[in-house]
Design a protein around this motif. Structure first.
Motif, PDB file in Angstrom:
ATOM      1  N   VAL A 243       0.832  -1.205   0.000  1.00  0.00           N
ATOM      2  CA  VAL A 243       0.000   0.000   0.000  1.00  0.00           C
ATOM      3  C   VAL A 243       0.865   1.253   0.000  1.00  0.00           C
ATOM      4  O   VAL A 243       0.638   2.183  -0.786  1.00  0.00           O
ATOM      5  CB  VAL A 243      -0.948   0.004   1.219  1.00  0.00           C
ATOM      6  CG1 VAL A 243      -1.693   1.344   1.302  1.00  0.00           C
ATOM      7  CG2 VAL A 243      -1.948  -1.137   1.132  1.00  0.00           C
ATOM      8  N   VAL A 244       1.868   1.278   0.852  1.00  0.00           N
ATOM      9  CA  VAL A 244       2.748   2.446   0.958  1.00  0.00           C
ATOM     10  C   VAL A 244       3.484   2.692  -0.354  1.00  0.00           C
ATOM     11  O   VAL A 244       3.558   3.833  -0.836  1.00  0.00           O
ATOM     12  CB  VAL A 244       3.747   2.264   2.117  1.00  0.00           C
ATOM     13  CG1 VAL A 244       4.857   3.306   2.053  1.00  0.00           C
ATOM     14  CG2 VAL A 244       3.030   2.343   3.458  1.00  0.00           C
ATOM     15  N   ASP A 245       4.032   1.640  -0.946  1.00  0.00           N
ATOM     16  CA  ASP A 245       4.737   1.789  -2.222  1.00  0.00           C
ATOM     17  C   ASP A 245       3.805   2.306  -3.312  1.00  0.00           C
ATOM     18  O   ASP A 245       4.180   3.171  -4.118  1.00  0.00           O
ATOM     19  CB  ASP A 245       5.343   0.451  -2.661  1.00  0.00           C
ATOM     20  CG  ASP A 245       6.621   0.111  -1.917  1.00  0.00           C
ATOM     21  OD1 ASP A 245       7.116   0.973  -1.166  1.00  0.00           O
ATOM     22  OD2 ASP A 245       7.120  -1.013  -2.083  1.00  0.00           O
ATOM     23  N   THR A 246       2.582   1.774  -3.346  1.00  0.00           N
ATOM     24  CA  THR A 246       1.612   2.191  -4.360  1.00  0.00           C
ATOM     25  C   THR A 246       1.274   3.667  -4.208  1.00  0.00           C
ATOM     26  O   THR A 246       1.256   4.423  -5.196  1.00  0.00           O
ATOM     27  CB  THR A 246       0.327   1.350  -4.256  1.00  0.00           C
ATOM     28  OG1 THR A 246       0.645  -0.029  -4.470  1.00  0.00           O
ATOM     29  CG2 THR A 246      -0.698   1.788  -5.289  1.00  0.00           C
ATOM     30  N   LEU A 247       1.010   4.095  -2.993  1.00  0.00           N
ATOM     31  CA  LEU A 247       0.700   5.504  -2.753  1.00  0.00           C
ATOM     32  C   LEU A 247       1.879   6.398  -3.122  1.00  0.00           C
ATOM     33  O   LEU A 247       1.704   7.466  -3.725  1.00  0.00           O
ATOM     34  CB  LEU A 247       0.317   5.716  -1.292  1.00  0.00           C
ATOM     35  CG  LEU A 247      -0.997   5.063  -0.827  1.00  0.00           C
ATOM     36  CD1 LEU A 247      -1.151   5.212   0.686  1.00  0.00           C
ATOM     37  CD2 LEU A 247      -2.196   5.666  -1.538  1.00  0.00           C
ATOM     38  N   GLU A 277       7.451   8.060   6.409  1.00  0.00           N
ATOM     39  CA  GLU A 277       8.879   7.913   6.115  1.00  0.00           C
ATOM     40  C   GLU A 277       9.118   7.808   4.611  1.00  0.00           C
ATOM     41  O   GLU A 277      10.059   8.408   4.075  1.00  0.00           O
ATOM     42  CB  GLU A 277       9.425   6.680   6.824  1.00  0.00           C
ATOM     43  CG  GLU A 277       9.481   6.821   8.346  1.00  0.00           C
ATOM     44  CD  GLU A 277       9.881   5.541   9.042  1.00  0.00           C
ATOM     45  OE1 GLU A 277       9.972   4.494   8.356  1.00  0.00           O
ATOM     46  OE2 GLU A 277      10.112   5.576  10.277  1.00  0.00           O
ATOM     47  N   LYS A 278       8.263   7.066   3.926  1.00  0.00           N
ATOM     48  CA  LYS A 278       8.409   6.881   2.480  1.00  0.00           C
ATOM     49  C   LYS A 278       8.229   8.204   1.741  1.00  0.00           C
ATOM     50  O   LYS A 278       9.013   8.547   0.837  1.00  0.00           O
ATOM     51  CB  LYS A 278       7.379   5.867   1.988  1.00  0.00           C
ATOM     52  CG  LYS A 278       7.565   5.421   0.542  1.00  0.00           C
ATOM     53  CD  LYS A 278       8.630   4.363   0.446  1.00  0.00           C
ATOM     54  CE  LYS A 278       8.703   3.775  -0.948  1.00  0.00           C
ATOM     55  NZ  LYS A 278       9.721   2.704  -1.035  1.00  0.00           N
ATOM     56  N   LEU A 279       7.210   8.966   2.132  1.00  0.00           N
ATOM     57  CA  LEU A 279       6.937  10.219   1.436  1.00  0.00           C
ATOM     58  C   LEU A 279       7.930  11.308   1.821  1.00  0.00           C
ATOM     59  O   LEU A 279       8.232  12.185   1.012  1.00  0.00           O
ATOM     60  CB  LEU A 279       5.505  10.664   1.723  1.00  0.00           C
ATOM     61  CG  LEU A 279       4.419   9.737   1.165  1.00  0.00           C
ATOM     62  CD1 LEU A 279       3.032  10.260   1.497  1.00  0.00           C
ATOM     63  CD2 LEU A 279       4.569   9.547  -0.339  1.00  0.00           C
ATOM     64  N   ASP A 280       8.454  11.266   3.036  1.00  0.00           N
ATOM     65  CA  ASP A 280       9.536  12.180   3.428  1.00  0.00           C
ATOM     66  C   ASP A 280      10.737  11.983   2.517  1.00  0.00           C
ATOM     67  O   ASP A 280      11.347  12.943   2.020  1.00  0.00           O
ATOM     68  CB  ASP A 280       9.957  11.939   4.880  1.00  0.00           C
ATOM     69  CG  ASP A 280       9.072  12.674   5.880  1.00  0.00           C
ATOM     70  OD1 ASP A 280       8.487  13.699   5.502  1.00  0.00           O
ATOM     71  OD2 ASP A 280       8.972  12.211   7.025  1.00  0.00           O
ATOM     72  N   SER A 281      11.095  10.717   2.307  1.00  0.00           N
ATOM     73  CA  SER A 281      12.238  10.392   1.450  1.00  0.00           C
ATOM     74  C   SER A 281      11.979  10.795   0.004  1.00  0.00           C
ATOM     75  O   SER A 281      12.855  11.355  -0.666  1.00  0.00           O
ATOM     76  CB  SER A 281      12.524   8.886   1.543  1.00  0.00           C
ATOM     77  OG  SER A 281      13.552   8.510   0.653  1.00  0.00           O
ATOM     78  N   LEU A 282      10.767  10.527  -0.469  1.00  0.00           N
ATOM     79  CA  LEU A 282      10.408  10.848  -1.856  1.00  0.00           C
ATOM     80  C   LEU A 282      10.523  12.339  -2.129  1.00  0.00           C
ATOM     81  O   LEU A 282      11.168  12.759  -3.103  1.00  0.00           O
ATOM     82  CB  LEU A 282       8.977  10.372  -2.130  1.00  0.00           C
ATOM     83  CG  LEU A 282       8.310  10.912  -3.399  1.00  0.00           C
ATOM     84  CD1 LEU A 282       9.010  10.394  -4.638  1.00  0.00           C
ATOM     85  CD2 LEU A 282       6.828  10.545  -3.433  1.00  0.00           C
ATOM     86  N   THR A 283       9.906  13.157  -1.279  1.00  0.00           N
ATOM     87  CA  THR A 283       9.919  14.594  -1.528  1.00  0.00           C
ATOM     88  C   THR A 283      11.310  15.194  -1.337  1.00  0.00           C
ATOM     89  O   THR A 283      11.674  16.147  -2.028  1.00  0.00           O
ATOM     90  CB  THR A 283       8.906  15.312  -0.615  1.00  0.00           C
ATOM     91  OG1 THR A 283       9.122  14.909   0.752  1.00  0.00           O
ATOM     92  CG2 THR A 283       7.481  14.970  -1.010  1.00  0.00           C
ATOM     93  N   ALA A 284      12.094  14.638  -0.427  1.00  0.00           N
ATOM     94  CA  ALA A 284      13.466  15.122  -0.232  1.00  0.00           C
ATOM     95  C   ALA A 284      14.288  14.919  -1.504  1.00  0.00           C
ATOM     96  O   ALA A 284      15.075  15.798  -1.893  1.00  0.00           O
ATOM     97  CB  ALA A 284      14.117  14.400   0.940  1.00  0.00           C
TER      98      ALA A 284
END
Length: 337
Positions: A243-247, A277-284
């Motif tokens: 789910v996290v990866d898909t989002l 954590e996933k989206l923090d990394s993505l936007t960074a």
């Protein structure tokens, strides 16, 4: 300007007072988890009855905590939709009646606009424009936001929303209601790589979501495995990771499509640590940042309704003596302010 916010769209009664200059003055939240736990999900009639019992006492508590009387208020905001129609009608009727009795303007608020603007309750707020990922209850959607009321729907769930998939998979694992947070906690003890779940609709263009098939994949995996505690944790880990990866994949697509690097995430699932954590990394990596409300304002609450109502009231938007609940209300039909 000070405004009272009333949230009764589903299974939580949220009341808050928001001050334009000083922020949240007081808020209360009553959860109906104990009411619905025996049924494994929300029973609409029971939800409505509980809102009837709790809304007025909570309003009195919030006024007392803020050291205010109705004469100190400038308006009353209430959730008018989307949500369970009976639950919405409780908040609409109480909010409109109090506003009439107190001689104040009444402001109907869109529930999802409340969630979208919830990060504005924090000290660090995003500038417009940005992309918003809204993951609340039965809603999963990506929205381009150019201002309050300036919303372009980029993609949404075509079947089960992410939150629904979390709860249904948790139920398949035999976890208590509400299952989403319990599944996330169980996933902390899961083994990475034991199970591999699909990332639905990421192998094709577009920004829509579909989590029904992922839930079915989880059901089939559960059915063929011996259900030890470790196996349950491993399945929970694999499901959450999918789910996290898909989002995250869809968020990256949306940001690239809009040529933006600011992302807002709001709604109950936005409290998920792994997703943050996933989206923090993505936007960074994109040279940007993700914004989200504190955990207590991720789920339904009165503060977000008060804030959204404040913005609408400042723009001169308020209701006449009539009121209505709108259980289905597209976010992108709201007027700009």
């Amino acid at each position: 300007m000070r405004i009272l916010g009333i949230e009764t769209s589903c299974d939580e009664t949220g009341i808050a007072i928001y001050d334009e200059d000083n922020g949240i003055l007081a808020h209360r939240l009553y959860s109906q988890i104990a009411v619905h736990a025996d049924y494994g999900g929300v029973v609409p009639e029971l939800a409505s009855r509980d809102h009837v019992r709790k809304t007025i006492p909570l309003i009195k508590e919030v006024l007392s905590e803020a050291g205010m009387t109705p004469k100190d208020l400038d308006g009353v905001a209430y959730t008018a939709g989307p949500g369970l129609v009976g639950a919405l009608l409780v908040g609409c009727s109480i909010g409109r009646s109090l506003a009439y009795g107190w001689d104040l303007p009444a402001v109907p608020v869109h529930h999802m606009e409340g969630h979208l603007l919830a990060p504005m309750l924090e000290d660090d707020v995003p500038d417009f424009p940005f992309v918003a990922l809204l993951v609340s209850g039965g809603h999963t959607m990506l929205v381009r936001v150019d201002g309050i009321g300036q919303y372009e729907l980029l993609g949404e769930s075509v079947d089960d929303a992410a939150g629904e998939a979390f709860d249904k998979t948790a139920k398949l694992l035999g976890l208590d209601y509400p299952g989403g947070p319990v599944l996330a906690k169980m996933a902390e003890n899961g083994t990475k790589g034991r199970f591999k779940f699909p990332r639905p609709m990421t192998d094709r263009p577009g920004l829509n979501f579909s989590f029904s098939g992922l839930k079915t994949f989880a059901a089939n995996t559960i059915a063929k495995e011996e259900q030890t505690e470790q196996t349950k944790a491993d399945i929970a880990y694999a499901f959450q990771e999918a789910v996290v990866d898909t989002l995250a994949i869809k968020c990256k697509r949306a940001l690239n499509q809009c040529e933006l690097n600011r992302l807002v995430i709001a709604g109950g699932v936005s409290a998920n640590t792994s997703l943050r954590e996933k989206l923090d990394s993505l936007t960074a990596k994109l040279g940007g940042k993700v914004f989200y409300p504190r955990p207590e304002f991720c789920t339904d609450n009165g503060a977000m309704i008060a804030y959204a109502g404040m913005q609408r009231l400042k723009a001169g938007v308020f209701a006449d003596l009539t009121f209505k609940a709108t259980p289905r209300w597209p976010l992108d039909t709201l007027p700009p302010v």
